[in-house]
Scaffold this motif. Sequence first.
Motif, mmCIF file in Angstrom:
data_model
loop_
_atom_site.group_PDB
_atom_site.id
_atom_site.type_symbol
_atom_site.label_atom_id
_atom_site.label_comp_id
_atom_site.label_asym_id
_atom_site.label_seq_id
_atom_site.Cartn_x
_atom_site.Cartn_y
_atom_site.Cartn_z
ATOM 1 N N ALA A 8 -11.941 25.788 25.920
ATOM 2 C CA ALA A 8 -12.260 26.653 27.055
ATOM 3 C C ALA A 8 -12.371 25.812 28.312
ATOM 4 O O ALA A 8 -12.676 24.621 28.245
ATOM 5 C CB ALA A 8 -13.574 27.391 26.805
ATOM 6 N N GLU A 9 -12.109 26.439 29.447
ATOM 7 C CA GLU A 9 -12.331 25.804 30.742
ATOM 8 C C GLU A 9 -13.519 26.482 31.388
ATOM 9 O O GLU A 9 -13.589 27.712 31.455
ATOM 10 C CB GLU A 9 -11.104 25.936 31.645
ATOM 11 N N ILE A 10 -14.455 25.680 31.846
ATOM 12 C CA ILE A 10 -15.686 26.177 32.444
ATOM 13 C C ILE A 10 -15.795 25.616 33.852
ATOM 14 O O ILE A 10 -15.537 24.427 34.067
ATOM 15 C CB ILE A 10 -16.919 25.729 31.616
ATOM 16 N N ASP A 11 -16.190 26.442 34.803
ATOM 17 C CA ASP A 11 -16.435 25.960 36.164
ATOM 18 C C ASP A 11 -17.612 24.995 36.144
ATOM 19 O O ASP A 11 -18.615 25.245 35.467
ATOM 20 C CB ASP A 11 -16.755 27.119 37.104
ATOM 21 N N LEU A 12 -17.474 23.893 36.875
ATOM 22 C CA LEU A 12 -18.579 22.941 36.970
ATOM 23 C C LEU A 12 -19.758 23.605 37.676
ATOM 24 O O LEU A 12 -19.577 24.399 38.595
ATOM 25 C CB LEU A 12 -18.146 21.695 37.737
ATOM 26 N N GLN A 13 -20.960 23.289 37.227
ATOM 27 C CA GLN A 13 -22.184 23.865 37.776
ATOM 28 C C GLN A 13 -22.961 22.789 38.534
ATOM 29 O O GLN A 13 -22.683 21.605 38.395
ATOM 30 C CB GLN A 13 -23.043 24.444 36.648
ATOM 31 N N GLU A 14 -23.979 23.212 39.251
ATOM 32 C CA GLU A 14 -24.742 22.282 40.076
ATOM 33 C C GLU A 14 -25.722 21.432 39.291
ATOM 34 O O GLU A 14 -26.099 20.355 39.736
ATOM 35 C CB GLU A 14 -25.472 23.052 41.172
ATOM 36 N N SER A 15 -26.156 21.906 38.128
ATOM 37 C CA SER A 15 -27.113 21.132 37.343
ATOM 38 C C SER A 15 -26.694 21.115 35.878
ATOM 39 O O SER A 15 -25.965 22.012 35.422
ATOM 40 C CB SER A 15 -28.528 21.719 37.473
ATOM 41 N N PRO A 16 -27.145 20.126 35.122
ATOM 42 C CA PRO A 16 -26.819 20.068 33.692
ATOM 43 C C PRO A 16 -27.309 21.297 32.926
ATOM 44 O O PRO A 16 -26.627 21.769 32.009
ATOM 45 C CB PRO A 16 -27.534 18.806 33.212
ATOM 46 N N VAL A 17 -28.452 21.849 33.298
ATOM 47 C CA VAL A 17 -28.978 23.031 32.613
ATOM 48 C C VAL A 17 -28.068 24.229 32.859
ATOM 49 O O VAL A 17 -27.736 24.968 31.924
ATOM 50 C CB VAL A 17 -30.430 23.329 33.079
ATOM 51 N N GLN A 18 -27.637 24.414 34.099
ATOM 52 C CA GLN A 18 -26.722 25.515 34.416
ATOM 53 C C GLN A 18 -25.383 25.335 33.707
ATOM 54 O O GLN A 18 -24.776 26.308 33.261
ATOM 55 C CB GLN A 18 -26.497 25.609 35.920
ATOM 56 N N MET A 19 -24.927 24.090 33.594
ATOM 57 C CA MET A 19 -23.666 23.802 32.912
ATOM 58 C C MET A 19 -23.763 24.181 31.437
ATOM 59 O O MET A 19 -22.875 24.843 30.898
ATOM 60 C CB MET A 19 -23.335 22.314 33.066
ATOM 61 N N GLN A 20 -24.848 23.789 30.790
ATOM 62 C CA GLN A 20 -25.041 24.115 29.379
ATOM 63 C C GLN A 20 -25.098 25.628 29.190
ATOM 64 O O GLN A 20 -24.493 26.161 28.255
ATOM 65 C CB GLN A 20 -26.312 23.470 28.849
ATOM 66 N N GLN A 21 -25.800 26.330 30.045
ATOM 67 C CA GLN A 21 -25.902 27.784 29.938
ATOM 68 C C GLN A 21 -24.539 28.445 30.124
ATOM 69 O O GLN A 21 -24.198 29.385 29.402
ATOM 70 C CB GLN A 21 -26.901 28.325 30.963
ATOM 71 N N ALA A 22 -23.735 27.962 31.060
ATOM 72 C CA ALA A 22 -22.405 28.519 31.295
ATOM 73 C C ALA A 22 -21.497 28.283 30.093
ATOM 74 O O ALA A 22 -20.746 29.181 29.686
ATOM 75 C CB ALA A 22 -21.788 27.901 32.552
ATOM 76 N N ILE A 23 -21.567 27.097 29.516
ATOM 77 C CA ILE A 23 -20.758 26.788 28.333
ATOM 78 C C ILE A 23 -21.162 27.679 27.164
ATOM 79 O O ILE A 23 -20.311 28.294 26.514
ATOM 80 C CB ILE A 23 -20.886 25.295 27.958
ATOM 81 N N GLU A 24 -22.459 27.751 26.888
ATOM 82 C CA GLU A 24 -22.925 28.547 25.751
ATOM 83 C C GLU A 24 -22.611 30.031 25.933
ATOM 84 O O GLU A 24 -22.252 30.712 24.973
ATOM 85 C CB GLU A 24 -24.408 28.310 25.514
ATOM 86 N N ALA A 25 -22.698 30.550 27.161
ATOM 87 C CA ALA A 25 -22.369 31.954 27.416
ATOM 88 C C ALA A 25 -20.887 32.219 27.151
ATOM 89 O O ALA A 25 -20.534 33.232 26.542
ATOM 90 C CB ALA A 25 -22.732 32.327 28.845
ATOM 91 N N GLU A 26 -20.024 31.314 27.586
ATOM 92 C CA GLU A 26 -18.585 31.489 27.361
ATOM 93 C C GLU A 26 -18.254 31.410 25.872
ATOM 94 O O GLU A 26 -17.469 32.203 25.359
ATOM 95 C CB GLU A 26 -17.792 30.440 28.133
ATOM 96 N N LEU A 27 -18.848 30.453 25.170
ATOM 97 C CA LEU A 27 -18.561 30.308 23.741
ATOM 98 C C LEU A 27 -19.084 31.494 22.944
ATOM 99 O O LEU A 27 -18.472 31.907 21.957
ATOM 100 C CB LEU A 27 -19.156 29.003 23.216
ATOM 101 N N GLN A 28 -20.203 32.056 23.359
ATOM 102 C CA GLN A 28 -20.799 33.197 22.662
ATOM 103 C C GLN A 28 -19.850 34.392 22.667
ATOM 104 O O GLN A 28 -19.858 35.196 21.736
ATOM 105 C CB GLN A 28 -22.135 33.558 23.321
ATOM 106 N N LYS A 29 -18.997 34.495 23.674
ATOM 107 C CA LYS A 29 -18.013 35.578 23.745
ATOM 108 C C LYS A 29 -17.001 35.477 22.608
ATOM 109 O O LYS A 29 -16.372 36.461 22.232
ATOM 110 C CB LYS A 29 -17.250 35.529 25.069
ATOM 111 N N ARG A 30 -16.837 34.285 22.062
ATOM 112 C CA ARG A 30 -15.792 34.025 21.065
ATOM 113 C C ARG A 30 -16.335 33.851 19.658
ATOM 114 O O ARG A 30 -15.578 33.697 18.709
ATOM 115 C CB ARG A 30 -15.003 32.793 21.470
ATOM 116 N N GLY A 31 -17.648 33.821 19.511
ATOM 117 C CA GLY A 31 -18.270 33.648 18.198
ATOM 118 C C GLY A 31 -19.590 32.912 18.341
ATOM 119 O O GLY A 31 -20.084 32.712 19.449
#
Length: 62
Positions: A8-31
């Motif tokens: 997956a491609e994820i937009d870079l976020q301003e903080s590591p916490v926001q980045m982790q949340q964005a990654i996990e939200a995108e992956l959750q869509k797929r399983g």
Amino acid sequence: MTTHFITAEIDLQESPVQMQQAIEAELQKRGEPLRWAVTGIDADSQKAQVEAVVTVAAEANP
């Protein structure tokens, strides 16, 4: 239950916490994510490349 390797491609976020949340939200869509890793960063497009293994519940056969 089956496992799938996805990218997956994820937009870079301003903080590591926001980045982790964005990654996990995108992956959750797929399983359900088992594991994931950021495998690349494209500074020009401000995107992170993520590889993951997710599980997906098997559909019941009628």
